[in-house]
Design a protein around this motif. Structure first.
Motif: not given
Ligand SMILES: *Cc1c(COP(=O)(O)O)cnc(C)c1O
Length: 408
Positions: A121-123, A126, A147, A149, A193, A197, A222, A224-225, A253, A255-256, A262
């Protein structure tokens, strides 16, 4: 008397060593912060059934609608049929499959980096990567709104931490210069980030990169978004600002917007090789099921061949944000499809969210501890799947409920 009370309390604790959990719940209830999980009972589209009610959702990170895209479904099903449901082990034992390697090679090409390593996951990306880049003696310079994480990843290190106020470039430059002046050789890691988020603003990456280059610091973003949202075909913030080769580490990520699950880190081949040997979530937690890797591969195909999805996402985001602003709502510093509706008190944010839900719109209320109490908000996320009619229906609901609660 006192003795008896004290010993009764001790007896009660002795009987139930988990009694403090009930106390925590009582405290949450007393503060109005106790929340039940909402349950999604249908596929997750712009319209879905949540807690028995059909609603338009403004709460999903499924920016491009990929989690139900036919090409991802087919890829996942094929992978289950060819390779089964699970991967069997951690990556370093028997858990590295052809599909994992294929996905990483594909992502590296997509991101224009030497190598990529995926995580569960993204979590976990990190928490796995930050400790490797910040050994004892290093300094981590991190945006205050990064974030959770990232915060946890930093907590796993023995590095010194310097947190700068959100997006304050003067504070960042000052911190970097101070640290470098005191020690010419120290490893400095700047973390941000890409898209924040809760506020939907974009990191001021060109300035961050310049400040870091001045002191030879590592830049870690990071995204993710921003993955699947910003940059050409959704390549992310580095591509958005055309900073290829100047950001050392990009976390993304899957996952979004990518619609599956992932995380990954894109960077030099040496980083990937060290992570393969040392990143703890990589070493000690099982790899993705084949269906996950296959669906992610299909998602990259979609990003490369259906750019209209990202165009529609941004068209919708602009339309919705302008609509909220026209109605008089405060949308904070948002520049992306994440648009907060700032209301102030946490109780009011939850009230607005609850009333919107009754009106058929699902948008989460967010208060302390996710954001400071006085910056409580309802967060909205628009996707490529929303029709104009759906977005306008949401705006109507915001108008009605906003007036009723005297927010506008
Ligand atoms: C959602 C998010 C994550 C976690 O990603 P997952 O794949 O859902 O674990 C990590 N960093 C940031 C900035 C996020 O917004």
């Amino acid at each position: 008397m006192t003795d008896t009370t004290a010993s009764t309390a001790i007896d009660a604790r002795a009987r139930n060593p988990l009694a403090f959990l009930d106390a925590s719940l009582d405290e949450l209830r007393a503060k109005g912060l106790y929340r039940r999980l909402r349950v999604v009972e249908s596929e997750q589209k712009s319209r879905c059934v949540i807690d028995g009610r059909e609603v338009i959702t403004l709460s999903s990170n499924n920016y491009l609608g990929l989690n139900t895209h036919p090409r991802l479904r087919t890829a996942a099903i094929d992978a289950v049929e060819r390779f089964g449901a699970g991967s069997g082990a951690v990556r370093t034992i028997a858990g590295t499959m052809t599909l994992h390697e294929e996905l990483e090679a594909r992502l590296a090409t997509f991101k224009h980096t030497e190598a990529v390593l995926t995580f569960q996951s993204g979590f976990t990306a990190n928490t796995g990567v930050i400790p490797i880049l910040a050994p004892e003696g290093a300094v981590i310079v991190s945006d205050a709104l990064n974030h959770a994480s990232i915060i946890d990843g930093i907590r796993l290190t023995k590095a010194e931490r310097r947190i700068f106020p959100h997006a304050d470039m003067d504070a960042l430059r000052t911190a970097l210069r101070e640290v470098r002046k005191a020690d010419a050789d120290r490893t400095i890691l700047v973390i941000t980030d890409g898209v924040f988020s809760m506020d939907g603003d974009i990191a001021r990456l060109p300035e961050i990169v310049e400040a870091a280059e001045e002191v030879e610091a590592i830049v870690y973003i990071d995204d993710a978004h921003a993955s699947g949202v910003l940059g050409r075909n959704g390549r992310g913030t580095v591509d958005h600002f055309n900073l290829h080769g100047r950001v050392h580490v990009q976390v993304g990520t899957l996952s979004k917007a990518i619609g599956v699950l992932g995380g990954y880190v894109a960077g030099p081949a040496s980083l990937r090789q060290v992570l393969e040997h040392q990143a703890r979530p990589f070493l000690f937690s099982t790899s993705h099921p084949p269906a996950v890797a296959a669906a992610c591969l299909a998602a990259i195909d979609v990003l490369e061949t259906e750019p209209e999805l990202i165009e529609r996402l941004w068209d919708n985001a602009r339309h919705f944000k302008a609509g909220l602003q026209r109605l008089g709502f405060d949308t904070g510093s948002s520049e992306t499809p994440i648009t907060p509706v700032m209301v102030g008190a946490g109780a009011l944010a939850h009230r607005l969210s609850d009333r919107l839900f009754e009106e058929g719109v699902f948008a989460m209320g967010i208060g302390f501890p996710t954001v400071p109490e006085e910056k409580s908000r309802v967060r909205t996320i628009v996707t490529a799947e929303h029709t104009r009619e759906e977005l306008d229906a949401c705006l109507d609901a915001f108008e009605r409920v906003g007036r009723e609660l005297a927010i506008v």
